[in-house]
Scaffold this active site. Structure first.
Site, PDB file in Angstrom:
ATOM      1  N   GLU A 133      12.848   8.418   3.603  1.00  0.00           N
ATOM      2  CA  GLU A 133      11.575   8.648   2.906  1.00  0.00           C
ATOM      3  C   GLU A 133      10.417   8.429   3.865  1.00  0.00           C
ATOM      4  O   GLU A 133      10.529   7.631   4.785  1.00  0.00           O
ATOM      5  CB  GLU A 133      11.431   7.634   1.740  1.00  0.00           C
ATOM      6  CG  GLU A 133      12.564   7.697   0.750  1.00  0.00           C
ATOM      7  CD  GLU A 133      12.670   6.433  -0.109  1.00  0.00           C
ATOM      8  OE1 GLU A 133      11.672   5.686  -0.217  1.00  0.00           O
ATOM      9  OE2 GLU A 133      13.765   6.210  -0.656  1.00  0.00           O
ATOM     10  N   LYS A 135       7.043   6.661   4.991  1.00  0.00           N
ATOM     11  CA  LYS A 135       6.457   5.355   4.658  1.00  0.00           C
ATOM     12  C   LYS A 135       4.972   5.590   4.419  1.00  0.00           C
ATOM     13  O   LYS A 135       4.207   5.829   5.354  1.00  0.00           O
ATOM     14  CB  LYS A 135       6.675   4.368   5.794  1.00  0.00           C
ATOM     15  CG  LYS A 135       6.203   2.976   5.444  1.00  0.00           C
ATOM     16  CD  LYS A 135       6.582   1.987   6.530  1.00  0.00           C
ATOM     17  CE  LYS A 135       6.249   0.557   6.157  1.00  0.00           C
ATOM     18  NZ  LYS A 135       4.872   0.349   5.767  1.00  0.00           N
ATOM     19  N   ASP A 137       1.113   5.092   3.559  1.00  0.00           N
ATOM     20  CA  ASP A 137       0.170   4.047   3.953  1.00  0.00           C
ATOM     21  C   ASP A 137      -0.874   3.857   2.855  1.00  0.00           C
ATOM     22  O   ASP A 137      -2.007   4.297   2.968  1.00  0.00           O
ATOM     23  CB  ASP A 137      -0.502   4.441   5.275  1.00  0.00           C
ATOM     24  CG  ASP A 137      -1.180   3.258   5.926  1.00  0.00           C
ATOM     25  OD1 ASP A 137      -0.989   2.138   5.441  1.00  0.00           O
ATOM     26  OD2 ASP A 137      -1.898   3.469   6.913  1.00  0.00           O
ATOM     27  N   TYR A 243       8.741   5.372  -5.292  1.00  0.00           N
ATOM     28  CA  TYR A 243       9.834   5.351  -4.324  1.00  0.00           C
ATOM     29  C   TYR A 243      10.979   4.392  -4.639  1.00  0.00           C
ATOM     30  O   TYR A 243      11.959   4.376  -3.917  1.00  0.00           O
ATOM     31  CB  TYR A 243       9.311   5.107  -2.916  1.00  0.00           C
ATOM     32  CG  TYR A 243       8.519   3.829  -2.741  1.00  0.00           C
ATOM     33  CD1 TYR A 243       7.186   3.883  -2.411  1.00  0.00           C
ATOM     34  CD2 TYR A 243       9.121   2.586  -2.889  1.00  0.00           C
ATOM     35  CE1 TYR A 243       6.444   2.733  -2.236  1.00  0.00           C
ATOM     36  CE2 TYR A 243       8.401   1.433  -2.722  1.00  0.00           C
ATOM     37  CZ  TYR A 243       7.060   1.499  -2.401  1.00  0.00           C
ATOM     38  OH  TYR A 243       6.344   0.356  -2.239  1.00  0.00           O
ATOM     39  N   LYS A 330       8.441   2.841  12.484  1.00  0.00           N
ATOM     40  CA  LYS A 330       6.992   3.101  12.420  1.00  0.00           C
ATOM     41  C   LYS A 330       6.539   4.061  13.515  1.00  0.00           C
ATOM     42  O   LYS A 330       7.135   4.109  14.593  1.00  0.00           O
ATOM     43  CB  LYS A 330       6.229   1.785  12.572  1.00  0.00           C
ATOM     44  CG  LYS A 330       6.629   0.741  11.537  1.00  0.00           C
ATOM     45  CD  LYS A 330       5.529   0.470  10.562  1.00  0.00           C
ATOM     46  CE  LYS A 330       4.547  -0.509  11.149  1.00  0.00           C
ATOM     47  NZ  LYS A 330       3.544  -0.914  10.157  1.00  0.00           N
ATOM     48  N   CYS A 420     -33.273  18.973   3.125  1.00  0.00           N
ATOM     49  CA  CYS A 420     -32.684  17.637   3.024  1.00  0.00           C
ATOM     50  C   CYS A 420     -31.452  17.661   2.115  1.00  0.00           C
ATOM     51  O   CYS A 420     -31.527  18.177   1.000  1.00  0.00           O
ATOM     52  CB  CYS A 420     -33.744  16.681   2.468  1.00  0.00           C
ATOM     53  SG  CYS A 420     -33.076  15.088   1.983  1.00  0.00           S
ATOM     54  N   CYS A 423     -32.520  15.596  -1.296  1.00  0.00           N
ATOM     55  CA  CYS A 423     -33.540  16.020  -2.267  1.00  0.00           C
ATOM     56  C   CYS A 423     -33.917  17.494  -2.137  1.00  0.00           C
ATOM     57  O   CYS A 423     -34.666  18.014  -2.960  1.00  0.00           O
ATOM     58  CB  CYS A 423     -34.793  15.156  -2.153  1.00  0.00           C
ATOM     59  SG  CYS A 423     -35.765  15.507  -0.682  1.00  0.00           S
ATOM     60  N   CYS A 436     -37.017  14.455   6.695  1.00  0.00           N
ATOM     61  CA  CYS A 436     -37.174  15.037   5.363  1.00  0.00           C
ATOM     62  C   CYS A 436     -38.638  14.818   4.979  1.00  0.00           C
ATOM     63  O   CYS A 436     -39.185  13.739   5.193  1.00  0.00           O
ATOM     64  CB  CYS A 436     -36.255  14.316   4.387  1.00  0.00           C
ATOM     65  SG  CYS A 436     -36.744  14.526   2.679  1.00  0.00           S
ATOM     66  N   CYS A 442     -38.002  11.561  -2.289  1.00  0.00           N
ATOM     67  CA  CYS A 442     -36.592  11.753  -1.932  1.00  0.00           C
ATOM     68  C   CYS A 442     -35.822  10.497  -2.327  1.00  0.00           C
ATOM     69  O   CYS A 442     -36.091   9.418  -1.816  1.00  0.00           O
ATOM     70  CB  CYS A 442     -36.458  12.003  -0.436  1.00  0.00           C
ATOM     71  SG  CYS A 442     -34.746  12.103   0.116  1.00  0.00           S
TER      72      CYS A 442
HETATM   73  S1  IVH Z   1      10.580   0.328  -0.053  1.00  0.00           S
HETATM   74  C1  IVH Z   1      12.122  -4.133  -0.506  1.00  0.00           C
HETATM   75  N1  IVH Z   1       9.725   2.715   0.446  1.00  0.00           N
HETATM   76  O1  IVH Z   1       5.801  -0.407   2.780  1.00  0.00           O
HETATM   77  C2  IVH Z   1      11.296  -3.142   0.204  1.00  0.00           C
HETATM   78  N2  IVH Z   1       8.231   0.910   0.796  1.00  0.00           N
HETATM   79  O2  IVH Z   1       6.702  -3.116   4.104  1.00  0.00           O
HETATM   80  C3  IVH Z   1      10.802  -2.113  -0.711  1.00  0.00           C
HETATM   81  N3  IVH Z   1       6.023   1.614   1.573  1.00  0.00           N
HETATM   82  O3  IVH Z   1       4.660  -2.844   0.610  1.00  0.00           O
HETATM   83  C4  IVH Z   1       9.865  -1.224  -0.068  1.00  0.00           C
HETATM   84  N4  IVH Z   1       6.422   3.746   1.594  1.00  0.00           N
HETATM   85  O4  IVH Z   1       3.820  -0.539   0.221  1.00  0.00           O
HETATM   86  C5  IVH Z   1       9.418   1.411   0.450  1.00  0.00           C
HETATM   87  N5  IVH Z   1       9.120   4.899   0.826  1.00  0.00           N
HETATM   88  C6  IVH Z   1       8.819   3.616   0.808  1.00  0.00           C
HETATM   89  C7  IVH Z   1       7.548   3.143   1.182  1.00  0.00           C
HETATM   90  C8  IVH Z   1       7.300   1.772   1.174  1.00  0.00           C
HETATM   91  C9  IVH Z   1       5.526   2.817   1.815  1.00  0.00           C
HETATM   92  C10 IVH Z   1       5.257   0.355   1.776  1.00  0.00           C
HETATM   93  C11 IVH Z   1       5.173  -0.509   0.568  1.00  0.00           C
HETATM   94  C12 IVH Z   1       5.571  -1.867   0.989  1.00  0.00           C
HETATM   95  C13 IVH Z   1       5.638  -1.761   2.461  1.00  0.00           C
HETATM   96  C14 IVH Z   1       6.878  -2.518   2.902  1.00  0.00           C
END
Ligand code: IVH
Length: 676
Positions: A133, A135, A137, A243, A330, A420, A423, A436, A442
Site C-alpha cells: 500500500e 504510505k 502522509d 487502510y 520510506k 487588485c 478588491c 492597489c 480595499c
Molecule cells: S498501517 C500498526 N498503512 O503511517 C500499524 N499506516 O507509522 C498500522 N500510514 O500513523 C499502520 N499509510 O498514519 C498503515 N497504508 C498505510 C498507511 C499508514 C499511512 C501512517 C499512519 C500511521 C503511520 C504509521
C-alpha cells in the site's frame, strides 16, 4: 458497493415528485428512505469512486427534495446525508479511547533494512505474501461503525486515546455516514488528508487574504481536523483512504479480504493497493510509486508492506511500538527543487502588491517550504518565474525561502495583474512597486490597517487582534477606521466568540483609546515608513495641527527623517489622511503630546541588551519621557552605552572605538533611573 436495486431515484431522473402537502406521513417516510439511499449512493459514486452517474443538477434535485421532506415531516436523523454540516462549534474536543491501540510502523529509507525485515518474517513464518500500500502522509484516524452507522472518529493521540473528531469527520464527503451491508461492528483506520490541488487553492486564498499559508498538506489537514467549528472543516477540501480493519464482527482472514470488505461496504480504499509474493516486488513497487508520486493528488512518503495472512501476523506479533508483520519503505525527502503550482498576489497593509510563488512542498535543510516571495514583478521576471516552472529553492540566511533559479520553464512568465485580486481596484506602478489604489476601500488593506491601528504600539486596543479585525471588516461593520468608534454592543454580539462580557470589554478598550499620546496616534495612522520611532521624533517636534501642515523642508530638519519619509508624510496629509484624522477627532479621539520631563535632559543614550523589568520599547519610552535622547547606534555624541543582559557585540565595539563610557545595569539604575 453495489448499486441498490429497485430504487427509482438511482437513474431515472425524469420523476415527478408529488406535492409535499398531499403526502401522508407514511409516504414521506418511504420516500425519505429511498432518497437517502439514492443520495448516499450518488455520494459514493462521486466522492469515493470519482465516477458519478448523474449530473450535479439532478443530484441537487434529489438532495433538495430530501431536505424538504425531512424538514416538513420532522424526519431528520444524525446520519442522514443532509446532516453533514450540521454540527455546532464546541469549546474543546473530547478525548476518547481507541478500540484497539494505534501503533506505528517500523520504517526505513534503506533497501537493506527492508530485506532484513523480510528475513525476520521468513524466520517466523517461512513463506509470506505481502499486501502493498502507499504510505499516505496525512493523519491516522480510527472510525467506529456500529450497525453500519458512523459512531465515532478519533485521532491517533497517544495511541491509546485521542481527540474525538466525529463532528468534523462527518463533514468529509468521502467518509460514509452509513455503510452498506456492513457487519454489526466495524472499526477501521484510515488516513485523513488534504488533496494537493485543494491545498494549493486554500493556500492561494490565504495568501491573498494576508493569512499565513500552511506549510504542507499534512499540516493543513492536521489543523483542520482539530478545528472546534465543524463548518470550517466543511469548507476545506478533505479526503480519506481507509487502510486497516482493527476489529469487526465479520471475519476477514487476510489484508486483501479486509480491503475487499471495506470496499464492498463503501469505504474508500486506494487504487494502488497490491498483493505480491515476495519482497523483490515490494522494492519494485516502491520505485514505481516514487516515480508516480508527483502525479498523485495526495502526498505519500513511502510504501508499506503488510503480511497478508492474519494467522501469520499472529505468529509474528508485536514489539512495544510496532507490528513485526509490517514495514514502511520510506522515500527520501524531496529536497531543493520543486514546482511552482501557482502565483498568488498578496496585498499589503499599504496596498503594495507582492507576488508569492506557491510551491509543491519541499524540504530545504530540514524545513518544509511551500511558498517563496518573489518580491516584485521585476524580480519575478528576471528569474523567469511562471506557473508550472521547476525551480531551485534555497533558504537565504538559513531562514527566508527564496527561489534561486528556474530549472525548467513553465507557462507564461509572471505579470502583475491590472486589478487588485482582493478588491478589483486599479493597480498602479511598474516593475518594482505596484500598489492597489483601493486604499481603505480595499478589504485587504482595511483589515490589516485596522489590526495595525489597534496594535499595542499604536492605539493599544486590547482584544482587537487579527481575528476580530477580520470579522469586523467581513461583516461590513467597519468600512473605514472611524467606524470603530461608532460600534455598538449589539454589533459585537453578532460576531463569533463574542458574549456580553467580551463585547463590553472591547467597547471599553475602544473608548479608552481616545485618550492617546501623539506618538502612538501617529504610528496608528500607518503612514508608509512612519513607525513608532519616527512617530516619536515627530511628536517631539510638532503638535498634530502643525504636523498636518508641515512642508517637506520642515520635516527634513528633524534628524533621522529623510526625503522619502518627508514626502510620504506630506502626501498622506494632503490626501486621504487629512479626512481620516478629521473624522477620528470628530469621534472624540484626542491625541496629546506627552509632557517631557527635564530630569534627563541632554543625556544621549544607547541601549544594548535587556534590563530586567522593562521591554526595550517601555524603557525607551520612559527615558524619553524624562528628556533623554535614546538612539539606536553609538556615535561620538553618545554619552553612555547602557549594557544590559546579552548585549550586542557591535554596539560594544562601537562604544570602545568612539570612547563612549559603558554603564552596567547597576550603575544605570543608580545613576539614571534613580533620577526619575
Ligand atoms: S498501517 C500498526 N498503512 O503511517 C500499524 N499506516 O507509522 C498500522 N500510514 O500513523 C499502520 N499509510 O498514519 C498503515 N497504508 C498505510 C498507511 C499508514 C499511512 C501512517 C499512519 C500511521 C503511520 C504509521
Amino acid at each position: 458497493m453495489k448499486e441498490p436495486e429497485d430504487n427509482p431515484y438511482i437513474r431515472d431522473l425524469e420523476l415527478e415528485f408529488k406535492d409535499i402537502e398531499e403526502m401522508t406521513e407514511e409516504e414521506a417516510e418511504q420516500q425519505v428512505e429511498l432518497l437517502r439511499e439514492a443520495v448516499e449512493y450518488h455520494d459514493y459514486r462521486y466522492y469515493v469512486q470519482s465516477n458519478p452517474v448523474i449530473s450535479d443538477k439532478a443530484y441537487d434535485q434529489l438532495f433538495d427534495r430530501l431536505e424538504k421532506l425531512e424538514k416538513e415531516f420532522n424526519l431528520q436523523t444524525e446520519n442522514s446525508p443532509t446532516q453533514r454540516v450540521g454540527g455546532e462549534p464546541v469549546d474543546e474536543l473530547e478525548t476518547r479511547e481507541h478500540v484497539t491501540e494505534m501503533l506505528s510502523l517500523d520504517s526505513s529509507e534503506e533497501e537493506e533494512e527492508v530485506r532484513e525485515f523480510a528475513d525476520r518474517v521468513r524466520e517466523g513464518v517461512e513463506e509470506a505474501q505481502y499486501h502493498l500500500e502507499p504510505k499516505f502522509d496525512g493523519l491516522s484516524v480510527e472510525f467506529v461503525y456500529r450497525d453500519g452507522e458512523l459512531e465515532a472518529a478519533v485521532t491517533r493521540g497517544n495511541g491509546v486515546e485521542g481527540d474525538d473528531i466525529t463532528q468534523n469527520a462527518r463533514t468529509i464527503n468521502s467518509v460514509p455516514l452509513k455503510l452498506h451491508q456492513a457487519p454489526d461492528l466495524l472499526v477501521v483506520r484510515g488516513e485523513v488528508y488534504m488533496p494537493r490541488d485543494g491545498f494549493q487553492e486554500l493556500n492561494k486564498e490565504r495568501v491573498e487574504k494576508g493569512k499565513e499559508p500552511f506549510a504542507n498538506p499534512r499540516n493543513a489537514a492536521a489543523g483542520t481536523v482539530r478545528q472546534l467549528d465543524p463548518s470550517v472543516v466543511a469548507d476545506r477540501p478533505m479526503d480519506v483512504f481507509f487502510y486497516d480493519i482493527m476489529e469487526t464482527s465479520a471475519d476477514p482472514q487476510t489484508q486483501k479480504e479486509a480491503m475487499d470488505l471495506m470496499e464492498k461496504v463503501g469505504l474508500k480504499v486506494n487504487e494502488y493497493n497490491q498483493l505480491v509474493n515476495d519482497i523483490d516486488e515490494f522494492i519494485e513497487y516502491r520505485n514505481d510509486m516514487m516515480e508516480r508520486r508527483e502525479d498523485l493528488n495526495y502526498d505519500i512518503d513511502g510504501v508499506v508492506a503488510k503480511v497478508n495472512d492474519f494467522d501469520k501476523r499472529d505468529k509474528l506479533g508485536f514489539t512495544a511500538t510496532h507490528p513485526r508483520w509490517a514495514f514502511a519503505y520510506k522515500f527520501p525527502a524531496k529536497t531543493g527543487t520543486t514546482k511552482v503550482r501557482d502565483i498568488a498576489v498578496q496585498v499589503g497593509r499599504t496596498g503594495k502588491l507582492t507576488p508569492v510563488a506557491l510551491l509543491e512542498p519541499v524540504d530545504v535543510k530540514g524545513v518544509t517550504i511551500s511558498r517563496a516571495s518573489l518580491h516584485n514583478e521585476k524580480q519575478a521576471q528576471k528569474l523567469g518565474i511562471s506557473e508550472g516552472a521547476r525551480v531551485k529553492v534555497e533558504r537565504a540566511g538559513d531562514v527566508i525561502p527564496q527561489i534561486q533559479e528556474v530549472i525548467e520553464e513553465g507557462k507564461e512568465v509572471f505579470e502583475m495583474p491590472e486589478t487588485c485580486p482582493v478588491c478589483g481596484s486599479e493597480v498602479v506602478g511598474e516593475k518594482e512597486h505596484h500598489f492597489c489604489t483601493g486604499g481603505l476601500a480595499c478589504p485587504a488593506q482595511l483589515k490589516r490597517k485596522l489590526q495595525y491601528f489597534a496594535s499595542e504600539e499604536a492605539m493599544d486596543i486590547e482584544g482587537l487582534g487579527e481575528k476580530v479585525a477580520e470579522q469586523l471588516v467581513e461583516q461590513g461593520l467597519i468600512e473605514g477606521i472611524p467606524d470603530l468608534y461608532r460600534l455598538e454592543k449589539q454589533d459585537l454580539l453578532e460576531l463569533e466568540k463574542f458574549a456580553e462580557k467580551s463585547a463590553n470589554n472591547l467597547l471599553e478598550e475602544i473608548g479608552a483609546s481616545k485618550n492617546i499620546d501623539l506618538a502612538s496616534f501617529l504610528t496608528a495612522l500607518g503612514i508608509r515608513h512612519v513607525g513608532k520611532e519616527t512617530a516619536r521624533d515627530l511628536s517631539k517636534e510638532f503638535r498634530l495641527e502643525e504636523l498636518m501642515k508641515a512642508s517637506e523642508e520642515d520635516l527634513k530638519e528633524i534628524e533621522d527623517i529623510g526625503p522619502e519619509v518627508a514626502e510620504n508624510i506630506v502626501s498622506f496629509f494632503d490626501g486621504a489622511g487629512k479626512e481620516l484624522v478629521k473624522d477620528l477627532l470628530d469621534e472624540g479621539v484626542n491625541p496629546q503630546r506627552e509632557e517631557v520631563g527635564e530630569e534627563l535632559e541632554g543625556l544621549k543614550l544607547v541601549i544594548t541588551g535587556s534590563i530586567e523589568g522593562y521591554t526595550r520599547e517601555e524603557l525607551i519610552e520612559l527615558l524619553e519621557r524624562h528628556g533623554a535622547d535614546v538612539t539606536s547606534s553609538v556615535s561620538s555624541e553618545t554619552d553612555y552605552l547602557v549594557v544590559g543582559e546579552n548585549p550586542g557585540e557591535s554596539k560594544m565595539e562601537a562604544a570602545e572605538e568612539e570612547g563612549v563610557e559603558e554603564l552596567d545595569e547597576g550603575r544605570f539604575r543608580d545613576e539614571v533611573l534613580s533620577q526619575i
